[in-house]
Design a protein around this motif. Sequence first.
Motif: not given
Length: 278
Positions: A41-54, A58-73
């Motif tokens: 579970v990555a966000h408190a709401g909808v997850i609408s976008c994610c990206a993988w660092s080159p 790192v995996i970045a994610s964002g969504g309806s809570d308006g925050r971007v989170r960076l995760w250790d891949a």
Amino acid sequence: GHDAMIGCLVYSPDSRWVATGSYDNTIILWDTTGRCIEEWVAHAGVISCCAWSPDGTVIASGGSDGRVRLWDARTFCLIHVLGYEHNNPYSLFVHFSADGRWLASGGCQVDCCMWDVAAGKLHKVLKGSNSFRTATFDPGSTRLAAASDGYKAGIWDIETGEPLVVLQQRTKRVSDISFSPDGKLALSGSYDETVEIWDVRSGLSIMSLLGHTGHVYAACVSPCGKYIASASYDGTVRLWRTRDGSCLVTFVEHQDRVRHVAFSPDGQTLSSGANNGT
């Protein structure tokens, strides 16, 4: 896998893994055989976008809570939470620059923000970028292509935040935009059911790819630059030849609107995600 709509789909840089984010608030990591490796579970709401660092760390994610989170891949632990005050926060895109230094994020009534990844801090807000639907970096990590709710798209300078080129205005919303591998062309998918190829210096359209009968929600260029893939609300994925715009094949396996499509970095496979969670 997911219990709701697929919000995003990205490959790892080594083409071994696929990460998907969903409206069920989770991210799932898959191998390329379709086996679920990890789910969280990555966000408190909808997850609408994610990206993988080159560099794949790192995996970045964002969504309806308006925050971007960076995760250790590797461990899937949270590294940073990136926040920026908005009237109506809803992140629609996150993208890393090719050198991994910057992360761009933005969305509905949200400025396009440039983040310093290592520091986890805001670097710059691109000027005139409020309420942008999509954005992506060029291969040289010096420019950002972005498209707005006002049917406009353009190219921005990353260091200064100033607009460089305005692309020819569309009659309907641009839902996705990307650069060609050599950085000379931009590719857009639109609600007018077309895929457009642009010259990034002049901002003029070079070619329109016609054939979809629904909104083109996503479009991307293959790593070799020879092919284009597009995903549409008509339930199909199409593969095009960049040189002449001819449609080589239409994939009809999905049973719902197709929202996402991505080439693996090695160019060997193509993955897609739809509204029904597949």
